[in-house]
Design a protein around this motif. Structure first.
Motif, short mmCIF file in Angstrom:
data_model
loop_
_atom_site.label_atom_id
_atom_site.label_comp_id
_atom_site.label_asym_id
_atom_site.label_seq_id
_atom_site.Cartn_x
_atom_site.Cartn_y
_atom_site.Cartn_z
N ARG A 1 0.92 -1.33 -0.06
CA ARG A 1 0.25 -0.04 -0.22
C ARG A 1 0.84 1.26 -0.01
N PHE A 2 0.42 2.36 -0.28
CA PHE A 2 1.10 3.71 -0.37
C PHE A 2 -0.12 4.80 0.07
N GLU A 3 0.70 5.96 0.50
CA GLU A 3 -0.09 7.21 0.55
C GLU A 3 0.79 8.10 0.24
N LEU A 4 0.07 9.29 -0.39
CA LEU A 4 0.66 10.48 -0.97
C LEU A 4 0.88 11.43 0.17
N ILE A 5 2.03 11.98 0.27
CA ILE A 5 2.24 13.26 1.38
C ILE A 5 2.58 14.37 0.64
N PRO A 6 2.20 15.54 1.15
CA PRO A 6 2.85 16.78 0.52
C PRO A 6 4.22 16.99 0.31
N ASN A 7 4.40 17.85 -0.47
CA ASN A 7 5.95 18.16 -0.86
C ASN A 7 6.39 19.16 -0.22
N ASP A 8 6.52 18.92 1.25
CA ASP A 8 7.31 19.83 2.17
C ASP A 8 8.45 19.55 2.87
N LEU A 9 9.08 18.47 2.29
CA LEU A 9 10.30 18.00 3.08
C LEU A 9 11.51 18.96 2.79
N THR A 10 11.94 19.51 3.81
CA THR A 10 12.79 20.55 3.72
C THR A 10 14.19 20.55 4.99
N VAL A 11 14.93 20.96 4.81
CA VAL A 11 15.77 21.22 5.89
C VAL A 11 15.45 22.03 7.21
N GLU A 12 14.78 23.00 6.83
CA GLU A 12 14.22 23.90 7.83
C GLU A 12 13.27 23.24 8.68
N ASN A 13 12.45 22.68 8.06
CA ASN A 13 11.46 21.91 9.19
C ASN A 13 11.78 20.55 9.61
N GLY A 14 13.14 20.10 9.35
CA GLY A 14 13.84 19.19 9.98
C GLY A 14 13.37 17.73 9.16
N SER A 15 12.95 17.65 7.99
CA SER A 15 12.50 16.38 7.28
C SER A 15 13.63 15.97 6.35
N LEU A 16 14.74 17.04 6.39
CA LEU A 16 15.86 16.58 5.40
C LEU A 16 17.04 16.91 6.21
N SER A 17 18.14 16.26 6.09
CA SER A 17 19.43 16.37 6.69
C SER A 17 20.27 17.38 5.96
N GLN A 18 21.42 17.92 6.35
CA GLN A 18 22.21 19.10 5.89
C GLN A 18 22.64 18.47 4.32
N LYS A 19 22.63 17.32 4.30
CA LYS A 19 23.05 16.34 2.88
C LYS A 19 21.94 16.25 2.04
N LEU A 20 20.75 16.77 2.46
CA LEU A 20 19.46 16.59 1.83
C LEU A 20 18.82 15.13 1.82
N GLU A 21 19.29 14.58 2.77
CA GLU A 21 18.90 13.13 3.05
C GLU A 21 17.68 12.94 3.82
N VAL A 22 16.49 12.23 3.49
CA VAL A 22 15.47 12.11 4.22
C VAL A 22 15.58 11.60 5.46
N LYS A 23 15.09 12.13 6.62
CA LYS A 23 15.18 11.71 7.89
C LYS A 23 14.02 10.68 8.17
N ARG A 24 14.25 9.39 7.97
CA ARG A 24 13.19 8.46 8.08
C ARG A 24 12.39 8.65 9.43
N ARG A 25 13.09 8.78 10.36
CA ARG A 25 12.40 8.72 11.96
C ARG A 25 11.50 9.88 11.92
N VAL A 26 11.86 11.05 11.43
CA VAL A 26 11.13 12.32 11.67
C VAL A 26 9.81 12.20 10.64
N ILE A 27 10.09 11.45 9.48
CA ILE A 27 8.93 11.57 8.39
C ILE A 27 7.90 10.78 9.19
N SER A 28 8.56 9.23 9.74
CA SER A 28 7.46 8.47 10.44
C SER A 28 6.76 8.94 11.33
#
Length: 555
Positions: free
Chosen positions: A513-540
């Motif tokens: 199954r999958f769900e769509l989420i908004p395109n709001d993954l940024t460094v500023e809101n903590g969703s991405l690291s400084q290397k622009l990698e997704v922070k899985r735990r934050v998103i989860s």
């Protein structure tokens, strides 16, 4: 006798136990016993055939088969002549099998059926060293007498098996385990467990997985327990009632499914069975929580538990054959409510912890030393310490020799003799180990299957309609995904992309199954690291409710 290699385990059983029913195999609708003498003769005949085929010490031989006695015979035969067994999951598609045959340099392969043979033949060009393929179903037992071969028996430091396990990048790594690794783990595990010749084990977890191979075969053979091979994983439930084992080795998902099935049957039966089943489950969990916490049990709960033990719990025990003393759980974390339920109905499940790299058992709960929520105390001979960053480090005779043809990764995993597990944990005041987190990104489903999320996410992001994908499923029945869609991409189009990627994956890796989420993954809101990698735990954490929705009604 001095037991130092896997063939020594069999010799010990021949000399000490001499069982007429060392194994049980279902043939023509009935369970037929196979004596330890007959099994040993089959091993010798198969070993002689391997020698005739030119297999020599150090050669790698693959086994690509479902659980069956032929698997165990082939494994023992390969090891008895000093060759190396390379087990492969029977459910893998052909394009996953080819790289394993190639990397290991296998000279031959045992397969269960013509369907499996076809998979191997379709990728044979990838494995130029492969000289022969033998099908258990079609080719049968080898011809000739089971005369002993002239091969020099292996020593404890000799390589016994290469077991491929997923890395965080998805590229399988071959874990090298020696005879000494396997035997030391089997003997140490046995000292912590109450097993003997009167026990019966139903083998249904894949033998290519180190948990079943060590605990379900090596330990059982040495202890003299009877091993019954389930007809299939699908028929394991009915086989349980036929074989009536005394022990149960399973992954958490199997225990979950048992409870689910009981509740489904009760619900279908209607009143009053549905009400009684729900009541019995709640009482078991309440009673167990109080008992294990050392708190007084109120008279009302004690009375209800006594009644449920007469009216409800015998139904579960009968579904398991009526003779189970306790179960063992490994491969993934056991949910607390599952552990409480089985403890409450009088069938405690001993959760343990281990990895392929440690042969596998590191720690396990026992009947004498049991603490729910932990994986028990380390077994004899295995040292465990917690690094400064919280990582669990392990040292001992069961720690692997290294990764096949991967010296750099071996050096990273083994530092000063300590194996870095990639798991975060703590040891309490009583010496019980508790797993608190996973340092790696690797997903482990409730069925014990390991899924590397990165390759799947990269495959999904090849679609111009998918900007980002986060695969989740740790401790769950199956994998799901959170997807950031490009502007204008429809749900139907994304679904087609997911289906396309699923066709390239093993069944346990597929996105259910999958769900769509908004395109709001940024460094500023903590969703991405400084290397622009997704922070899985934050998103989860952020989309916890959405994730729960994907599993609602299925867990």
């Amino acid at each position: 006798m001095d037991v130092r290699t896997v063939p020594d385990l069999l010799r010990h059983s021949l000399e000490v136990h001499k069982k007429p029913d060392a194994f049980l195999v279902k043939r023509e609708g009935r369970w037929a016993p196979v004596s330890i003498d007959s099994f040993a003769n089959q091993v010798r005949a198969r070993a002689a055939d391997l020698t005739r085929r030119g297999v020599v010490r150090g050669d790698r031989v693959a086994i690509f088969s479902e659980n069956r006695i032929d698997w165990a015979v082939a494994d023992q035969a390969v090891l008895s002549i000093g060759a190396v067994c390379v087990p492969i999951y029977a459910t893998l598609p052909a394009d996953h099998v080819g790289p394993l045959l190639a990397d290991s340099g296998a000279v031959g392969a045992f397969v269960s059926s013509e369907a499996q043979r076809a998979k191997v033949e379709s990728v044979r060009s990838q494995a130029p060293g492969l000289k022969w393929v033998v099908s258990f179903d079609v080719d049968g037992a080898p011809p000739g007498s089971p005369a002993a071969t002239a091969a020099t028996p292996p020593g404890p430091d000799d390589l016994a098996t290469i077991i491929y396990t997923s890395g965080t990048t998805g590229v399988p790594k071959g874990v090298m385990l020696t005879h000494g690794n396997l035997v030391s783990n089997a003997l140490a595990s046995l000292t912590a467990l109450d097993l003997g010749p009167t026990d019966v084990h139903l083998s249904f977890l894949p033998l290519n997985h180190i948990f079943e191979r060590t605990a379900g075969y090596n330990v059982m053979v040495y202890a003299g327990a009877t091993i019954a091979y389930a007809e299939s994983i699908e028929k394991a439930a009915s086989n349980l009632m036929e074989v009536r084992p005394t022990l149960l080795l399973a992954v958490p998902r199997f225990y979950e499914k048992l409870i689910d099935r009981i509740m489904e049957v009760a619900k279908a039966a209607g009143f009053p069975r549905d009400v009684m089943a729900l009541w019995g489950r709640n009482v078991a969990q309440k009673w167990a929580a109080l008992k294990l916490d050392g708190r007084p049990i109120p008279p009302g709960i004690a009375l209800q538990h006594a009644l449920a033990n007469v009216l409800v719990y015998p139904v579960l025990r009968r579904r398991l054959g009526g003779r189970i003393r306790y179960g063992f759980s490994g491969g993934a974390a056991l949910p607390r409510e599952i552990g409480l339920f089985f403890y409450g109905v009088g069938l405690p499940v001993m959760e343990g912890y281990g990895l392929t790299e440690t042969s596998p058992v590191i720690a396990v709960n026992t009947a004498k030393h049991y603490k729910l929520g932990t994986v028990g105390r380390p077994i004899p001979g295995v040292e465990v310490r917690i690094a400064e960053d919280g990582e669990i480090l392990v040292r001992g005779p069961s720690v692997m020799k290294g990764y096949w043809n991967r010296p750099e990764e071996t050096a990273t995993a083994l530092e000063d003799g300590w194996f870095h597990t990639g798991d975060i944990g703590e040891i309490d005041a009583d010496g019980f180990l508790r797993i608190t987190d996973r340092k790696k990104d690797l997903i482990v489903t409730s069925g014990g299957k390991k899924i590397a999320p990165q390759p799947i996410q990269n495959a999904l992001k090849k679609s111009p309609r998918i900007l980002e994908a986060i695969v989740v499923g740790d401790g769950r029945k199956y994998a799901t995904a959170l997807i950031v869609a490009a502007n204008g991409a429809t749900h139907e189009a994304i679904e087609a992309d997911v289906d396309s990627v699923n066709k390239t994956l093993a069944s346990y890796e597929t996105i259910k199954r999958f769900e769509l989420i908004p395109n709001d993954l940024t460094v500023e809101n903590g969703s991405l690291s400084q290397k622009l990698e997704v922070k899985r735990r934050v998103i989860s954490d952020r989309y916890r409710d959405l994730i729960e929705k994907m599993y609602h009604g299925e867990e």
